[in-house]
Motif scaffolding. Structure first.
Motif, PDB file in Angstrom:
ATOM      1  N   TRP A   1       0.573  -1.544  -0.005  1.00  0.00           N
ATOM      2  CA  TRP A   1      -0.109  -0.241  -0.251  1.00  0.00           C
ATOM      3  C   TRP A   1       1.203   1.004  -0.099  1.00  0.00           C
ATOM      4  O   TRP A   1       1.862   1.436   0.074  1.00  0.00           O
ATOM      5  N   LEU A 184      -7.693   7.810 -11.370  1.00  0.00           N
ATOM      6  CA  LEU A 184      -7.058   6.997 -10.720  1.00  0.00           C
ATOM      7  C   LEU A 184      -7.615   7.218  -9.023  1.00  0.00           C
ATOM      8  O   LEU A 184      -6.942   8.429  -9.063  1.00  0.00           O
ATOM      9  N   ARG A 185      -7.523   5.506  -8.809  1.00  0.00           N
ATOM     10  CA  ARG A 185      -8.534   5.884  -7.466  1.00  0.00           C
ATOM     11  C   ARG A 185      -7.521   4.422  -6.203  1.00  0.00           C
ATOM     12  O   ARG A 185      -7.002   3.950  -6.949  1.00  0.00           O
ATOM     13  N   TYR A 186      -7.479   4.910  -5.348  1.00  0.00           N
ATOM     14  CA  TYR A 186      -6.569   4.629  -4.368  1.00  0.00           C
ATOM     15  C   TYR A 186      -6.995   4.668  -3.191  1.00  0.00           C
ATOM     16  O   TYR A 186      -8.621   4.656  -2.983  1.00  0.00           O
ATOM     17  N   THR A 187      -6.966   2.625  -2.599  1.00  0.00           N
ATOM     18  CA  THR A 187      -7.085   2.412  -1.029  1.00  0.00           C
ATOM     19  C   THR A 187      -6.138   2.667  -0.100  1.00  0.00           C
ATOM     20  O   THR A 187      -5.051   2.337  -0.021  1.00  0.00           O
ATOM     21  N   ARG A 188      -6.497   3.976   0.957  1.00  0.00           N
ATOM     22  CA  ARG A 188      -5.203   4.097   2.080  1.00  0.00           C
ATOM     23  C   ARG A 188      -5.626   3.105   3.378  1.00  0.00           C
ATOM     24  O   ARG A 188      -6.699   2.962   3.561  1.00  0.00           O
ATOM     25  N   GLU A 200     -10.605   5.755   0.636  1.00  0.00           N
ATOM     26  CA  GLU A 200     -10.742   5.094  -0.696  1.00  0.00           C
ATOM     27  C   GLU A 200     -10.970   7.162  -1.476  1.00  0.00           C
ATOM     28  O   GLU A 200     -11.568   7.386  -0.556  1.00  0.00           O
ATOM     29  N   ASP A 202     -10.089   9.637  -4.837  1.00  0.00           N
ATOM     30  CA  ASP A 202      -8.824  10.142  -6.054  1.00  0.00           C
ATOM     31  C   ASP A 202      -7.474  10.519  -5.973  1.00  0.00           C
ATOM     32  O   ASP A 202      -8.087  11.905  -6.104  1.00  0.00           O
ATOM     33  N   TRP A 203      -6.494   9.962  -7.069  1.00  0.00           N
ATOM     34  CA  TRP A 203      -5.623  10.795  -7.418  1.00  0.00           C
ATOM     35  C   TRP A 203      -5.996  12.031  -7.979  1.00  0.00           C
ATOM     36  O   TRP A 203      -5.952  11.341  -9.405  1.00  0.00           O
TER      37      TRP A 203
END
Length: 210
Positions: A1, A184-188, A200, A202-203
């Motif tokens: 991650w 671009l989507r992320y999960t932290r 969750e 978006d960048w």
């Protein structure tokens, strides 16, 4: 991650130019309100808005091509005149599944609208005084392929001892018709032991088209 940090992203989008043609008839692009002679068939193809293609028109084609999802309008010049024409058009569309669809009358022209979903022959039949006049046109539907996205950099999973620093990203996105947007989507993930939280978002992406 990935932990907190600045993310630099470059997206290369390569939209492909589309083509639409109507074989067997005059060139496309006829005037929208051009008069249709009695018995003639005009096919009007309106592509989906995202494709950014112009509406195509062709008279008496043997075949036409349409991008999947296009609106297809079939217009027939009526052979009847005067009171007979106002009584209702005797024009029907016959398809391979056995379904017959009747045309509607608009300003003295028989009209039927359908959606370009699958390639198939279309038999247009106009009946006058018990005599049937048929016209066959083949509808070729161009499949709209799914967009493809490839992460060029990094080309593997990354593991960090601490959630800090910078990770450059390079993404290539393609589509056979046109690429309108990309996210671009992320999960932290944070926590330890048996307690974790997930966030969750978006960048932002800087896009370069070539």
């Amino acid at each position: 991650w990935l932990g907190a940090g600045a993310i630099a992203v470059t997206v290369v989008a390569l939209p492909a130019a589309g083509r639409m043609d109507g074989g067997g008839g005059p060139p496309l692009g006829a005037a929208p309100h051009e008069t249709i002679a009695p018995g003639d068939l005009r096919v009007v193809i309106t592509p989906p808005a995202y494709a950014r293609r112009e509406t195509a028109r062709v008279i008496n084609p043997e075949s036409v091509s349409a991008l999947e999802g296009s609106a297809v309008r079939l217009e027939v010049g009526l052979r009847q005149a005067g009171a007979e024409a106002q009584a209702g058009p005797a024009v029907t569309l016959h398809e391979l599944d056995g379904i017959h669809r009747a045309y509607e009358l608009e300003d003295g022209v028989a009209v039927l609208e359908l959606s370009a979903t699958t390639s198939r022959p279309l038999l247009v039949r106009q009946t006058l005084a018990g005599e049937a006049v048929d016209r066959l046109v083949h509808l070729r539907v161009e499949r709209d392929e799914r967009a493809t996205v490839t992460i060029r950099e990094p080309a593997r999973d990354l593991m960090f001892a601490e959630g800090r620093g910078q990770v450059p990203l390079q993404i290539e996105a393609r589509d056979d018709v046109a690429l309108q947007s990309l996210a671009l989507r992320y999960t932290r993930v944070s926590g330890s032991g048996e307690t974790f939280t997930f966030e969750e978002g978006d960048w932002p992406i800087d896009i370069t088209r070539e």
